[in-house]
Design an enzyme around this catalytic site. Sequence first.
Site, PDB file in Angstrom:
ATOM      1  N   GLY A  74       0.801  -1.230   0.000  1.00 31.25           N
ATOM      2  CA  GLY A  74       0.000   0.000   0.000  1.00 31.25           C
ATOM      3  C   GLY A  74       0.828   1.272   0.000  1.00 31.25           C
ATOM      4  O   GLY A  74       1.808   1.409  -0.744  1.00 31.25           O
ATOM      5  N   GLU A 104       4.992  -9.329   8.134  1.00 29.74           N
ATOM      6  CA  GLU A 104       4.510 -10.209   7.065  1.00 29.74           C
ATOM      7  C   GLU A 104       4.824 -11.658   7.410  1.00 29.74           C
ATOM      8  O   GLU A 104       5.625 -11.931   8.299  1.00 29.74           O
ATOM      9  CB  GLU A 104       5.179  -9.819   5.741  1.00 29.74           C
ATOM     10  N   ALA A 106      -0.734   0.042   9.259  1.00 27.25           N
ATOM     11  CA  ALA A 106      -2.179  -0.155   9.408  1.00 27.25           C
ATOM     12  C   ALA A 106      -2.331  -1.536  10.022  1.00 27.25           C
ATOM     13  O   ALA A 106      -2.031  -2.532   9.374  1.00 27.25           O
ATOM     14  CB  ALA A 106      -2.877  -0.069   8.066  1.00 27.25           C
ATOM     15  N   TYR A 144      -7.006   9.831   6.445  1.00 30.49           N
ATOM     16  CA  TYR A 144      -8.044   9.903   5.420  1.00 30.49           C
ATOM     17  C   TYR A 144      -9.207  10.731   5.946  1.00 30.49           C
ATOM     18  O   TYR A 144      -9.499  10.690   7.141  1.00 30.49           O
ATOM     19  CB  TYR A 144      -8.519   8.485   5.042  1.00 30.49           C
ATOM     20  N   TYR A 192     -15.935   6.462   8.644  1.00 31.14           N
ATOM     21  CA  TYR A 192     -14.507   6.790   8.688  1.00 31.14           C
ATOM     22  C   TYR A 192     -14.204   8.019   9.542  1.00 31.14           C
ATOM     23  O   TYR A 192     -13.851   7.889  10.718  1.00 31.14           O
ATOM     24  CB  TYR A 192     -13.909   6.935   7.265  1.00 31.14           C
ATOM     25  N   LYS A 249      -7.450   8.799  13.969  1.00 31.01           N
ATOM     26  CA  LYS A 249      -6.774   9.712  13.033  1.00 31.01           C
ATOM     27  C   LYS A 249      -6.694  11.123  13.620  1.00 31.01           C
ATOM     28  O   LYS A 249      -5.758  11.867  13.342  1.00 31.01           O
ATOM     29  CB  LYS A 249      -7.495   9.719  11.680  1.00 31.01           C
TER      30      LYS A 249
HETATM   31  P1  NAD Z   1      -1.681  -1.685   4.071  1.00 29.95           P
HETATM   32  O1  NAD Z   1      -2.500  -2.733   4.721  1.00 29.95           O
HETATM   33  O2  NAD Z   1      -1.404  -1.813   2.623  1.00 29.95           O
HETATM   34  O3  NAD Z   1      -0.247  -1.551   4.803  1.00 29.95           O
HETATM   35  C1  NAD Z   1      -0.082  -1.720   6.151  1.00 29.95           C
HETATM   36  C2  NAD Z   1       1.389  -1.896   6.474  1.00 29.95           C
HETATM   37  O4  NAD Z   1       1.540  -1.988   7.907  1.00 29.95           O
HETATM   38  C3  NAD Z   1       2.023  -3.164   5.908  1.00 29.95           C
HETATM   39  O5  NAD Z   1       3.358  -2.900   5.499  1.00 29.95           O
HETATM   40  C4  NAD Z   1       2.063  -4.100   7.108  1.00 29.95           C
HETATM   41  O6  NAD Z   1       3.085  -5.100   7.063  1.00 29.95           O
HETATM   42  C5  NAD Z   1       2.345  -3.106   8.215  1.00 29.95           C
HETATM   43  N1  NAD Z   1       2.017  -3.581   9.552  1.00 29.95           N
HETATM   44  C6  NAD Z   1       0.829  -4.006  10.040  1.00 29.95           C
HETATM   45  N2  NAD Z   1       0.962  -4.355  11.336  1.00 29.95           N
HETATM   46  C7  NAD Z   1       2.250  -4.153  11.672  1.00 29.95           C
HETATM   47  C8  NAD Z   1       3.017  -4.350  12.857  1.00 29.95           C
HETATM   48  N3  NAD Z   1       2.468  -4.783  13.982  1.00 29.95           N
HETATM   49  N4  NAD Z   1       4.337  -4.054  12.811  1.00 29.95           N
HETATM   50  C9  NAD Z   1       4.936  -3.604  11.683  1.00 29.95           C
HETATM   51  N5  NAD Z   1       4.254  -3.384  10.536  1.00 29.95           N
HETATM   52  C10 NAD Z   1       2.931  -3.658  10.531  1.00 29.95           C
HETATM   53  O7  NAD Z   1      -2.421  -0.323   4.408  1.00 29.95           O
HETATM   54  P2  NAD Z   1      -2.499   1.124   3.739  1.00 29.95           P
HETATM   55  O8  NAD Z   1      -3.874   1.301   3.230  1.00 29.95           O
HETATM   56  O9  NAD Z   1      -1.357   1.398   2.859  1.00 29.95           O
HETATM   57  O10 NAD Z   1      -2.399   2.034   5.051  1.00 29.95           O
HETATM   58  C11 NAD Z   1      -1.262   2.745   5.430  1.00 29.95           C
HETATM   59  C12 NAD Z   1      -1.690   4.044   6.072  1.00 29.95           C
HETATM   60  O11 NAD Z   1      -2.354   4.852   5.097  1.00 29.95           O
HETATM   61  C13 NAD Z   1      -2.685   3.872   7.227  1.00 29.95           C
HETATM   62  O12 NAD Z   1      -2.416   4.828   8.223  1.00 29.95           O
HETATM   63  C14 NAD Z   1      -4.021   4.186   6.564  1.00 29.95           C
HETATM   64  O13 NAD Z   1      -4.993   4.620   7.477  1.00 29.95           O
HETATM   65  C15 NAD Z   1      -3.594   5.297   5.626  1.00 29.95           C
HETATM   66  N6  NAD Z   1      -4.522   5.600   4.523  1.00 29.95           N
HETATM   67  C16 NAD Z   1      -5.023   4.617   3.718  1.00 29.95           C
HETATM   68  C17 NAD Z   1      -5.928   4.957   2.709  1.00 29.95           C
HETATM   69  C18 NAD Z   1      -6.515   3.901   1.800  1.00 29.95           C
HETATM   70  O14 NAD Z   1      -7.504   4.171   1.138  1.00 29.95           O
HETATM   71  N7  NAD Z   1      -5.944   2.737   1.719  1.00 29.95           N
HETATM   72  C19 NAD Z   1      -6.288   6.289   2.495  1.00 29.95           C
HETATM   73  C20 NAD Z   1      -5.721   7.278   3.296  1.00 29.95           C
HETATM   74  C21 NAD Z   1      -4.843   6.934   4.318  1.00 29.95           C
END
Ligand code: NAD
Length: 384
Positions: free
Chosen positions: A51, A74, A139, A223, A233, A242
């Site tokens: 992500g 992972e 996340a 977000y 949200y 958030k």
């Molecule tokens: P994602 O699920 O793709 O990535 C999450 C990452 O966190 C992964 O690399 C995972 O390995 C890591 N992770 C999870 N638990 C962990 C732990 N205990 N220790 C270490 N690493 C850990 O999610 P994403 O959507 O890319 O979200 C990332 C951020 O972006 C979040 O804060 C999310 O709220 C924010 N965000 C997401 C969106 C969306 O639409 N996807 C929009 C705006 C903001």
Amino acid sequence: MVVEPKVKGFICTTAHPVGCEESVRRQIAYCKEKGQVEGPKKVLVIGASTGYGLGSRIAVTYGYGADTIGVSFEKEAKGKRTATAGWYNTAAFEKLAKEDGYYAKSFNGDGFSKEMKDTVIETIKADWGKVDMLVYSMAAPRRTLSDGTTVSSVLKTVGSEYTNKSIDLRTNEVTEVTVPVATEEEIQNTIKVMGGEDWEDWIHALADAGVLADNFATIAYSYIGPEVTHAIYKDGSIGQAKKHLYDTSVKMTKEFEKIGLKAYVSVNKALVTQSSAAIPIVPLYISLVYKVMKEQGLHEGCIEQMHRLFTDKYIKKEVDEMGRFRLDDWELRDSVQNKITEVWDKITTDSIKECCDIDGYWEDFYQMFGFHYDNVDYTADVEV
Ligand code: NAD
């Protein structure tokens, strides 16, 4: 073995190593083509494997020429079970970044833990001396606290329950969901998991170890979204976390003023990721926003968003009145949101293909796990 997708609701339980490498390769190619700007050179990314975090790692490596340390959680392959997509992405990123002459080290484990913080700090001391930037893109569904207790985050409303359309990802049917109200304890736990506390712990640990470079910067992601997603949200339990994340950014910038530290929140666009797929209502909204933004030539994926953040908005320090980067600027344009309001009520199971980019949603979903790349041979045996 031959790896096929096994989709269960909003998750795919297999991942394709060659396809994941292709995904990383394409994101790198996008950034290479755009060229480099001057920026931080030593960047730590927490949540770096999928992500927005993976997009960030690639964007700073190829957009700034930065060395990176990535932390993620992972699973490696075991017997007939493939590794998770993030595991393959990380392996591919390290390989490709090193081929291009960049330092890239990755740690797999719990980013919330003190042990992980200690390990990363030792590596920074040994390899870099100081770190210029920390990107916090974790996340997580739960967090184990220092006293050993585990708390979980929930995706619920605050105040009163909320009913709206959603999509059943098993059948592509438009359904109605009622999102229940979070208890006070659930809200507090969601804040513990997804709020700013652990982000602040990372910064304090780095500061205590004396490894923060002058003018160090840190960015975490948030977000906001339009009205139709607010109850679940922005105003829901995740939104409270958030809000805490944002308040933490303000607090840290003040606390570390002397060394010129700046802590930012970047508000990103809604995109298909493993985390967003789990939120009620949001996947339906995403498939609609994909359709509208693609029609208006405004669509971006994680890498386009993160490339724009690091090589444009961050360099120009282009922030809103609250000091936040707004990568949701195109999503929230009137031309996009007016169209969404107009179409939302008309979406039914029969009209979903016409109203929404449901195929685009699923394409992104499969590609997230390394499937559906036209140049990957999915009938071939692969080493998992
Ligand atoms: P994602 O699920 O793709 O990535 C999450 C990452 O966190 C992964 O690399 C995972 O390995 C890591 N992770 C999870 N638990 C962990 C732990 N205990 N220790 C270490 N690493 C850990 O999610 P994403 O959507 O890319 O979200 C990332 C951020 O972006 C979040 O804060 C999310 O709220 C924010 N965000 C997401 C969106 C969306 O639409 N996807 C929009 C705006 C903001």
